[in-house]
Scaffold this motif. Sequence first.
Motif, PDB file in Angstrom:
ATOM      1  N   THR B  36     -42.870 -18.628 -29.909  1.00 22.33           N
ATOM      2  CA  THR B  36     -43.479 -19.417 -30.979  1.00 22.33           C
ATOM      3  C   THR B  36     -44.305 -18.522 -31.896  1.00 22.33           C
ATOM      4  O   THR B  36     -44.237 -18.638 -33.125  1.00 22.33           O
ATOM      5  N   ILE B  38     -43.957 -15.307 -32.358  1.00 26.39           N
ATOM      6  CA  ILE B  38     -43.079 -14.416 -33.122  1.00 26.39           C
ATOM      7  C   ILE B  38     -42.459 -15.155 -34.312  1.00 26.39           C
ATOM      8  O   ILE B  38     -42.418 -14.640 -35.431  1.00 26.39           O
ATOM      9  N   ILE B  39     -42.014 -16.399 -34.066  1.00 29.49           N
ATOM     10  CA  ILE B  39     -41.462 -17.189 -35.175  1.00 29.49           C
ATOM     11  C   ILE B  39     -42.498 -17.297 -36.292  1.00 29.49           C
ATOM     12  O   ILE B  39     -42.212 -17.066 -37.469  1.00 29.49           O
ATOM     13  N   PHE B  42     -43.051 -13.816 -38.112  1.00 29.71           N
ATOM     14  CA  PHE B  42     -41.960 -13.461 -39.009  1.00 29.71           C
ATOM     15  C   PHE B  42     -41.994 -14.300 -40.276  1.00 29.71           C
ATOM     16  O   PHE B  42     -41.779 -13.797 -41.376  1.00 29.71           O
ATOM     17  N   ARG B  46     -42.633 -12.785 -43.961  1.00 34.38           N
ATOM     18  CA  ARG B  46     -41.585 -12.895 -44.962  1.00 34.38           C
ATOM     19  C   ARG B  46     -42.000 -13.831 -46.104  1.00 34.38           C
ATOM     20  O   ARG B  46     -41.714 -13.592 -47.267  1.00 34.38           O
ATOM     21  N   ILE B 263     -33.665 -24.658 -49.816  1.00 34.68           N
ATOM     22  CA  ILE B 263     -33.504 -23.557 -48.866  1.00 34.68           C
ATOM     23  C   ILE B 263     -32.074 -23.555 -48.340  1.00 34.68           C
ATOM     24  O   ILE B 263     -31.406 -22.527 -48.316  1.00 34.68           O
ATOM     25  N   MET B 267     -30.305 -20.207 -49.959  1.00 37.49           N
ATOM     26  CA  MET B 267     -30.668 -19.018 -49.181  1.00 37.49           C
ATOM     27  C   MET B 267     -29.525 -18.008 -49.090  1.00 37.49           C
ATOM     28  O   MET B 267     -29.727 -16.811 -49.189  1.00 37.49           O
ATOM     29  N   GLY B 268     -28.307 -18.514 -48.937  1.00 46.71           N
ATOM     30  CA  GLY B 268     -27.179 -17.601 -48.776  1.00 46.71           C
ATOM     31  C   GLY B 268     -26.656 -17.031 -50.087  1.00 46.71           C
ATOM     32  O   GLY B 268     -25.916 -16.060 -50.086  1.00 46.71           O
ATOM     33  N   ASN B 272     -30.873 -10.641 -51.129  1.00 39.99           N
ATOM     34  CA  ASN B 272     -31.922 -10.407 -50.146  1.00 39.99           C
ATOM     35  C   ASN B 272     -33.067  -9.611 -50.777  1.00 39.99           C
ATOM     36  O   ASN B 272     -32.841  -8.643 -51.476  1.00 39.99           O
ATOM     37  N   TRP B 281     -38.271 -18.141 -48.989  1.00 40.33           N
ATOM     38  CA  TRP B 281     -38.989 -17.891 -47.736  1.00 40.33           C
ATOM     39  C   TRP B 281     -40.405 -18.446 -47.785  1.00 40.33           C
ATOM     40  O   TRP B 281     -40.926 -18.930 -46.774  1.00 40.33           O
ATOM     41  N   ALA B 284     -40.150 -21.963 -46.928  1.00 37.47           N
ATOM     42  CA  ALA B 284     -39.990 -22.118 -45.483  1.00 37.47           C
ATOM     43  C   ALA B 284     -41.337 -21.987 -44.791  1.00 37.47           C
ATOM     44  O   ALA B 284     -41.660 -22.742 -43.876  1.00 37.47           O
ATOM     45  N   LEU B 287     -43.295 -25.159 -45.205  1.00 41.54           N
ATOM     46  CA  LEU B 287     -42.822 -26.185 -44.262  1.00 41.54           C
ATOM     47  C   LEU B 287     -43.317 -25.896 -42.854  1.00 41.54           C
ATOM     48  O   LEU B 287     -43.725 -26.801 -42.119  1.00 41.54           O
ATOM     49  N   PHE B 288     -43.288 -24.610 -42.486  1.00 40.41           N
ATOM     50  CA  PHE B 288     -43.747 -24.216 -41.159  1.00 40.41           C
ATOM     51  C   PHE B 288     -45.222 -24.587 -40.979  1.00 40.41           C
ATOM     52  O   PHE B 288     -45.609 -25.163 -39.959  1.00 40.41           O
TER      53      PHE B 288
END
Lengths: 304, 309
Positions: B36, B38-39, B42, B46, B263, B267-268, B272, B281, B284, B287-288
């Motif tokens: 958790t 680490i998520i 990151f 980012r 997103i 995103m794709g 990058n 990001w 994201a 949202l996190f």
Amino acid sequence: MTAFDENKELHKRAFFQARRTNEIMTGILYGIGYFVLIFLIIMTGYIIINGFRDFYPELLTASDDGILNQLWNTIYLVFWSLLISVPLGIGAGVYLAEYAKPGKFLDFLQISIQALSSLPSIIIGLFGYLVFILMTGMRWNLMAGALVVSIMALPLITTETDQAIRSLPRGYSEGSLALGATHAQTIRKVLIPAAMPQILTGVIMAAGRGFGEAAALLYTAGQSTNISWTNWNLTSSRCPLNPFRPGETLALHIWSMRTIGTVNPHSTEIASFCSAILVIMTFVFSLITRRISDNLVKKNTGGK
Amino acid sequence: MTDSSDRSAQVHNSIKSDKKWQKTYTICGAAIIALTIIIGIFLVYRGSESFTKGGHTLAEFLFSSEWQPLDSPGTFGGKIGSGIYIWGTIITCALGLLITLPFAIGAAIFLTEISPKLGKSLFRPAVEIYVGIPSVVYGWVGMTVLVPWIRDTFHATKGGYSVLAAAIVLAVMIFPTITTVSADAINSVSNDYREAAYGLGSTKWQCIHKVVIPAARSGIFVGVILGLARALGEALAVSMVIGNMRAFPADILSPTISLTTTIASDMGNTSNNGEYNLALWSMALLLFIISMLLIFLIHHISKKGAENA
């Protein structure tokens, strides 16, 4: 009219009013209850009937018009994700049930479990994209998808294991400890086997989550698949058993049928069929877990 | 003599293995915490690059609606105001919650208080199944049934893809979550409460409305927050019906776009490390952070509930 009569009249009115409100509200609640139930039944019926209405035999093949490859990818992906999440999840569940003591660490662990189970799946998918795709330099692959799904499966297995062990009668561990077994032996030889049915429920729930997951796989397992069923060279990117190849799953197939798949004249039929299959799978998974827990209740209450 | 030393070695080994296993189990628990964290790390790393590398301000990102990010690696200077996306998320979730609440809580009361027998044998299992139905399936039904219906009934401008469609799909999706959690909360209210209420001469509705619901309040609240968390994070189902148009919706029949749908679709397709990509990001990350706040809230409420019980 005397004051007493007036008072009595007021009480009577309040009483009738309360009874009327009660009747009205009960009626409304009945209405809501049945409306919701009928709505759910109609919706599911529609999804299943609609999925099979335009059925054509190629749907069950491994061609572009069929879903066999996607079905295989889904099963294979869930298999890998369970391989990772089951040992870890059971371990963490045992820790929670048998070793954890109240404190900061337990608090953190509980929040983490809650977080992993309710973070948006696209967020976990993006994490997987960052770590397993961007940082490793690999292209979309089924293993990255499996790792992401295993992150989401973890909390389900952990929670079920924890509850399963906690709900065992104390006699189980006391008996084992009294015979001289160590704590770890008791856990491995007595508690986990006894708790197995409920742990299995968690595993099936996790599998169900893997089957239906789409957003998290968008940028990990990829939105395409190219399998050759005659190629059994594990290092080849077309080998069905190679987990390091793009592996679009059933749920994601529905999504890609309306984005990149619209060139396919059968895209609507394919997506409807996938939806029907997924709904039926959900039913099957749910029936199995229900069966297991019903048997458990029977066992624990002495066959009543 | 040898026999006893053998046995003592055996005991020794058992104790050693016992300690080893304890360590293994603890590591499994620690792994979940580490994962958790680490998520989080990151995503923070980012998601903050828009602000640290790109020099954008938080206020611009949150409140401006000027969206003109550059899309090549390492070049900055565009605009990443995400107001439209954020508003899209807020309006669809709020409307979805508004639609679903009366049904979800009504159904929870119905299956616990009004008709517990039918609730237990039929209703409850039925609702639980719906928690497990994949959200893309809801999205697909929304797209093939709901969207045309909205188009034909309300003569919506952009073919029925609208805030309303997204809200209804979300409402159907989060309904089972809210209902099951609320029903659990209502079920766990002690029967003494009900008996006392009836003993004082209250009607069934008075008992439900004045006694049972207030007693189950915090559990119902947890259910609502869980539902909200699920709605906030739903990407594909919403994306299939919201229309993905980058504009504030004029009314609930207009199409718009939301954080998750952007997103998922962009995103794709962005390069990058480009400004566009990093802005996604940041969304994201937003949202996190919101989800984590909701999770802390749930943890806080349920911990308090456990202490009171």
